[in-house]
Design a protein around this motif. Structure first.
Motif, PDB file in Angstrom:
ATOM      1  N   GLN A 158       0.651  -1.421   0.085  1.00 17.90           N
ATOM      2  CA  GLN A 158       0.086   0.077  -0.058  1.00 17.90           C
ATOM      3  C   GLN A 158       0.821   1.228  -0.080  1.00 17.90           C
ATOM      4  OE1 GLN A 158      -2.307   0.604   3.405  1.00 17.90           O
ATOM      5  NE2 GLN A 158      -3.707   1.864   2.580  1.00 17.90           N
TER       6      GLN A 158
ATOM      7  N   ASP B 233       2.286   1.526  -3.494  1.00 17.14           N
ATOM      8  CA  ASP B 233       1.327   2.257  -4.309  1.00 17.14           C
ATOM      9  C   ASP B 233       1.197   3.483  -4.217  1.00 17.14           C
ATOM     10  OD1 ASP B 233       1.082  -0.464  -5.413  1.00 17.14           O
ATOM     11  OD2 ASP B 233      -0.808  -0.688  -4.360  1.00 17.14           O
ATOM     12  N   ASP B 234       1.467   4.077  -2.829  1.00 16.26           N
ATOM     13  CA  ASP B 234       1.052   5.526  -2.767  1.00 16.26           C
ATOM     14  C   ASP B 234       2.436   6.369  -2.908  1.00 16.26           C
ATOM     15  OD1 ASP B 234      -1.532   5.011  -1.690  1.00 16.26           O
ATOM     16  OD2 ASP B 234      -0.838   5.086   0.391  1.00 16.26           O
TER      17      ASP B 234
END
Length: 152
Positions: free
Chosen positions: A67, A70-71
């Motif tokens: 996550q 992905d950020d």
């Protein structure tokens, strides 16, 4: 014929004693094995719980890592920052606990000193009163003695 019968009786008693000992030893071994199995099951259970917890943390960490990636963030930098924040919080809590302990010790010391001070003041007051009473007594005795000596 009497010695043969006696010998056979003794041999039979000896066999019975051997059987009893064998059964007793076998029962002790079975009990030992049962307790060892119980301990092994308990150890395996706790290991399984620990393994599941470790796997869960690992999967959560992997999901969070993905996550963060992905950020567009560096997960190791984020985790390091979080660790540093957690360390600062622990240090603050430790310092607060230490300050509280110090204040409690100081308060206890002050209470002890106050009671000692009061006790000493009371003792001084008693000693002054005794000295004053003694002075008053001796003062009039001394006066009477002087007067008696003057009259003679």
């Amino acid at each position: 014929k009497g010695t043969v019968a006696t010998t056979q009786d003794r041999m039979q008693e000896l066999e019975e004693v051997r059987d009893i000992r064998f059964n007793h030893d076998a029962q002790r071994l079975l009990t030992l094995k049962g307790s060892m199995d119980a301990v092994n099951r308990q150890v395996q259970s706790s290991n399984e719980v620990r393994r599941k917890k470790r796997d869960k943390v690992r999967t959560e960490r992997e999901e969070r890592k993905q996550q963060l990636l992905d950020d567009g963030q560096n997960p190791y930098e984020v985790w390091r920052r979080e660790e540093m924040d957690a360390d600062k919080d622990r240090a603050k809590q430790k310092l607060a606990a230490l300050n509280e302990l110090r204040s409690e010790k100081l308060l206890a010391q002050l209470m002890t000193e106050e009671s000692t001070y009061k006790r000493n003041k009371e003792a001084e007051k008693t000693a002054r009163k005794q000295a004053q009473d003694f002075q008053n007594e001796m003062g009039s005795y001394a006066k009477e003695k002087k007067i008696a000596a003057y009259i003679r």
